[in-house]
Design a protein around this motif. Structure first.
Motif, PDB file in Angstrom:
ATOM      1  N   VAL A 139       0.885  -1.170   0.000  1.00 19.33           N
ATOM      2  CA  VAL A 139       0.000   0.000   0.000  1.00 19.33           C
ATOM      3  C   VAL A 139       0.915   1.209   0.000  1.00 19.33           C
ATOM      4  CG1 VAL A 139      -1.780   1.313   1.206  1.00 19.33           C
ATOM      5  CG2 VAL A 139      -1.798  -1.189   1.297  1.00 19.33           C
ATOM      6  N   VAL A 140       0.728   2.093  -0.962  1.00 20.56           N
ATOM      7  CA  VAL A 140       1.573   3.286  -1.070  1.00 20.56           C
ATOM      8  C   VAL A 140       0.677   4.519  -1.148  1.00 20.56           C
ATOM      9  CG1 VAL A 140       3.417   2.022  -2.240  1.00 20.56           C
ATOM     10  CG2 VAL A 140       1.647   3.145  -3.604  1.00 20.56           C
ATOM     11  N   THR A 141       1.266   5.662  -0.871  1.00 24.03           N
ATOM     12  CA  THR A 141       0.516   6.919  -0.967  1.00 24.03           C
ATOM     13  C   THR A 141       1.431   8.002  -1.526  1.00 24.03           C
ATOM     14  OG1 THR A 141      -0.906   8.475   0.244  1.00 24.03           O
ATOM     15  CG2 THR A 141       1.061   7.697   1.375  1.00 24.03           C
ATOM     16  N   GLY A 142       0.830   8.996  -2.149  1.00 26.86           N
ATOM     17  CA  GLY A 142       1.610  10.088  -2.728  1.00 26.86           C
ATOM     18  C   GLY A 142       0.757  10.901  -3.685  1.00 26.86           C
ATOM     19  N   PRO A 143       1.358  11.863  -4.369  1.00 24.69           N
ATOM     20  CA  PRO A 143       0.633  12.650  -5.375  1.00 24.69           C
ATOM     21  C   PRO A 143       0.075  11.732  -6.473  1.00 24.69           C
ATOM     22  CG  PRO A 143       2.759  13.650  -4.847  1.00 24.69           C
ATOM     23  CD  PRO A 143       2.760  12.309  -4.194  1.00 24.69           C
ATOM     24  N   VAL A 144      -1.109  12.026  -6.950  1.00 28.48           N
ATOM     25  CA  VAL A 144      -1.772  11.116  -7.890  1.00 28.48           C
ATOM     26  C   VAL A 144      -0.971  10.946  -9.186  1.00 28.48           C
ATOM     27  CG1 VAL A 144      -4.096  11.470  -6.981  1.00 28.48           C
ATOM     28  CG2 VAL A 144      -3.219  13.023  -8.743  1.00 28.48           C
ATOM     29  N   LYS A 145      -0.304  11.996  -9.641  1.00 21.68           N
ATOM     30  CA  LYS A 145       0.450  11.862 -10.893  1.00 21.68           C
ATOM     31  C   LYS A 145       1.717  11.027 -10.681  1.00 21.68           C
ATOM     32  CE  LYS A 145      -2.727  14.215 -12.755  1.00 21.68           C
ATOM     33  NZ  LYS A 145      -3.854  13.418 -13.324  1.00 21.68           N
ATOM     34  N   GLU A 146       2.244  11.014  -9.457  1.00 26.16           N
ATOM     35  CA  GLU A 146       3.383  10.153  -9.152  1.00 26.16           C
ATOM     36  C   GLU A 146       2.921   8.697  -9.062  1.00 26.16           C
ATOM     37  OE1 GLU A 146       6.156  11.774  -9.177  1.00 26.16           O
ATOM     38  OE2 GLU A 146       7.550  10.133  -8.722  1.00 26.16           O
ATOM     39  N   LEU A 147       1.764   8.501  -8.481  1.00 22.52           N
ATOM     40  CA  LEU A 147       1.199   7.141  -8.404  1.00 22.52           C
ATOM     41  C   LEU A 147       0.903   6.602  -9.806  1.00 22.52           C
ATOM     42  CD1 LEU A 147      -1.236   7.701  -5.392  1.00 22.52           C
ATOM     43  CD2 LEU A 147       0.854   6.338  -5.343  1.00 22.52           C
ATOM     44  N   LEU A 148       0.504   7.470 -10.698  1.00 20.90           N
ATOM     45  CA  LEU A 148       0.188   7.062 -12.067  1.00 20.90           C
ATOM     46  C   LEU A 148       1.398   6.446 -12.777  1.00 20.90           C
ATOM     47  CD1 LEU A 148      -1.913   7.020 -14.353  1.00 20.90           C
ATOM     48  CD2 LEU A 148      -1.206   9.364 -14.931  1.00 20.90           C
ATOM     49  N   LYS A 149       2.592   6.867 -12.385  1.00 21.60           N
ATOM     50  CA  LYS A 149       3.810   6.332 -13.008  1.00 21.60           C
ATOM     51  C   LYS A 149       4.005   4.842 -12.723  1.00 21.60           C
ATOM     52  CE  LYS A 149       6.248  10.779 -12.602  1.00 21.60           C
ATOM     53  NZ  LYS A 149       7.368  11.501 -11.943  1.00 21.60           N
ATOM     54  N   LEU A 150       3.340   4.327 -11.672  1.00 17.33           N
ATOM     55  CA  LEU A 150       3.475   2.904 -11.349  1.00 17.33           C
ATOM     56  C   LEU A 150       2.883   2.014 -12.429  1.00 17.33           C
ATOM     57  CD1 LEU A 150       2.628   2.957  -7.521  1.00 17.33           C
ATOM     58  CD2 LEU A 150       4.880   2.807  -8.598  1.00 17.33           C
ATOM     59  N   GLU A 151       2.069   2.596 -13.292  1.00 17.24           N
ATOM     60  CA  GLU A 151       1.493   1.811 -14.400  1.00 17.24           C
ATOM     61  C   GLU A 151       2.587   1.207 -15.268  1.00 17.24           C
ATOM     62  OE1 GLU A 151      -0.926   4.081 -17.043  1.00 17.24           O
ATOM     63  OE2 GLU A 151      -1.838   2.329 -17.993  1.00 17.24           O
ATOM     64  N   GLU A 152       3.723   1.896 -15.349  1.00 21.41           N
ATOM     65  CA  GLU A 152       4.823   1.428 -16.199  1.00 21.41           C
ATOM     66  C   GLU A 152       5.687   0.376 -15.517  1.00 21.41           C
ATOM     67  OE1 GLU A 152       4.814   2.419 -19.273  1.00 21.41           O
ATOM     68  OE2 GLU A 152       3.088   3.705 -18.793  1.00 21.41           O
ATOM     69  N   GLU A 153       5.445   0.133 -14.223  1.00 20.43           N
ATOM     70  CA  GLU A 153       6.239  -0.875 -13.514  1.00 20.43           C
ATOM     71  C   GLU A 153       5.726  -2.276 -13.852  1.00 20.43           C
ATOM     72  OE1 GLU A 153       8.744  -1.421 -11.613  1.00 20.43           O
ATOM     73  OE2 GLU A 153       9.477   0.619 -11.252  1.00 20.43           O
ATOM     74  N   ALA A 154       6.592  -3.102 -14.400  1.00 13.94           N
ATOM     75  CA  ALA A 154       6.169  -4.438 -14.816  1.00 13.94           C
ATOM     76  C   ALA A 154       5.754  -5.311 -13.642  1.00 13.94           C
ATOM     77  CB  ALA A 154       7.307  -5.114 -15.585  1.00 13.94           C
ATOM     78  N   MET A 155       6.303  -5.054 -12.475  1.00 17.36           N
ATOM     79  CA  MET A 155       5.986  -5.911 -11.315  1.00 17.36           C
ATOM     80  C   MET A 155       4.611  -5.625 -10.726  1.00 17.36           C
ATOM     81  SD  MET A 155       7.767  -4.130  -8.053  1.00 17.36           S
ATOM     82  CE  MET A 155       7.371  -2.434  -7.633  1.00 17.36           C
ATOM     83  N   VAL A 156       4.024  -4.471 -11.048  1.00 14.47           N
ATOM     84  CA  VAL A 156       2.764  -4.055 -10.431  1.00 14.47           C
ATOM     85  C   VAL A 156       1.576  -4.751 -11.108  1.00 14.47           C
ATOM     86  CG1 VAL A 156       1.188  -2.107 -10.037  1.00 14.47           C
ATOM     87  CG2 VAL A 156       3.654  -1.831  -9.674  1.00 14.47           C
TER      88      VAL A 156
END
Length: 335
Positions: free
Chosen positions: A302-319
């Motif tokens: 579970v992570v938290t932060g600015p929504v546009k920073e969280l959006l970058k996790l879409e590019e993480e293959a492990m997610v």
């Protein structure tokens, strides 16, 4: 010389008897009141001296930290008077971290009786999903090693993309493989987010069968989650606390050591009925032995932060299996 019996003498004797009886009743009542007062003073002295409320407060919050992703008990508690039967009751706010702020999401009502089986912890929240908000999928079936899938909420990334950049949020996800906490923290370090909670594999399906689990053939998740948090430690008298509120490269080792130390203390100093029936920590001994032998393995966060920073996790293959939690107005600070 004997006094002759007459009506006046009879009334006199009856009056004296009533007076003696009344005095005796009042004396018994006064003794009862004094004994009750002495008992309550002694009971309060013992419970205060042993810091019973502080101890139960610490352990109920610890259990909440481990079993409910990103929900914990706020500092302090409101205590009611202890009952003559030794029952103590207290309450504290439940908070969730979104961005850099804690949001109150409900209240915990704790009733601790002498018998652990009759004690209870009730969570009062506006809606049921406040405590059941996130779920996590195993990347691999511990029973046969088969790879599994993770199913998240639809349109999480689209929603994050549409949210105003002046907002923060919490996001939960599973990972495509088991990882050590250090590996996952390092993988997320390039992002300006805080890691708050990680689901742990604690030997489910290997050394014990969890109380509740589900799967559709190509996925597997457990209902009785156990997770790694920032960590807590306490002094011997339970009056001084030390807490870590997020998982990062500087604190991750301390967080794991705190968790193992707390588990060990519970197993050594408390009865099974205390940590299983009162705190709801099932298979605590099996989980502790598994992690001691195999180390910590996580499969999400579970992570938290600015929504546009969280959006970058879409590019993480492990997610995988992403879920969007609470969204709040901007409260982030650059570090």
């Amino acid at each position: 010389m004997m006094t002759e019996w007459n009506e006046a003498l009879e009334k006199k004797i009856l009056k004296k008897s009533r007076f003696v009886l009344t005095v005796r009743i009042l004396r018994i009542l006064m003794i009862g009141v004094l004994l009750y007062g002495a008992y309550m003073i002694a009971l309060a002295f013992i419970t205060d001296g042993l810091h019973v409320a502080e101890e139960n407060d610490y352990y109920t919050k610890l259990a909440l930290d481990w079993t409910v992703p990103n929900v914990r008990g706020a500092f302090g508690f409101e205590e009611e008077e202890i009952s003559p039967l030794g029952t103590s009751a207290f309450s504290y706010p439940l908070v969730r971290t979104v961005g850099k702020k804690e949001m109150v999401v409900g209240e915990a009502q704790v009733t601790k009786r002498l018998a652990n089986s009759l004690s209870s912890i009730e969570y009062q929240t506006p809606s049921r999903d406040e405590l059941d908000r996130f779920f996590f999928f195993y990347p691999q079936d511990p029973r046969n090693g088969n790879s599994l899938k993770a199913y998240g909420q639809p349109d999480v990334w689209n929603t994050l993309d549409k949210l105003h950049e002046g907002t923060v949020a919490e996001v939960a996800f599973s990972t495509d493989r088991f990882m050590t906490p250090e590996e996952l923290v390092a993988q997320l370090e390039p992002y300006d987010i805080d890691v708050l909670w990680m689901p742990l594999h604690t030997g489910e399906f290997e050394t014990f069968t969890p109380d509740g689990w589900g799967g559709g053939g190509d996925d597997l998740s457990v209902n009785t989650l156990f997770g790694l948090t920032g960590g807590q430690s306490v002094s011997d008298d339970f009056r001084s606390f030390s807490s870590i509120y997020r998982l990062d490269s500087e604190t991750i080792q301390d967080s794991q050591q705190m968790m193992m130390a707390n588990m060990e203390t519970l197993l050594e100093e408390k009865s099974a009925s205390y940590y299983e029936r009162f705190l709801g920590l099932s298979y605590l001994n099996e989980r502790y032995e598994y992690m001691e032998e195999n180390g910590f393995m996580v499969y999400g966060a579970v992570v938290t932060g600015p929504v546009k920073e969280l959006l970058k996790l879409e590019e993480e293959a492990m997610v995988a299996g992403e879920q969007l939690g609470q969204v709040e107005l901007w409260n982030w600070e650059e570090e």
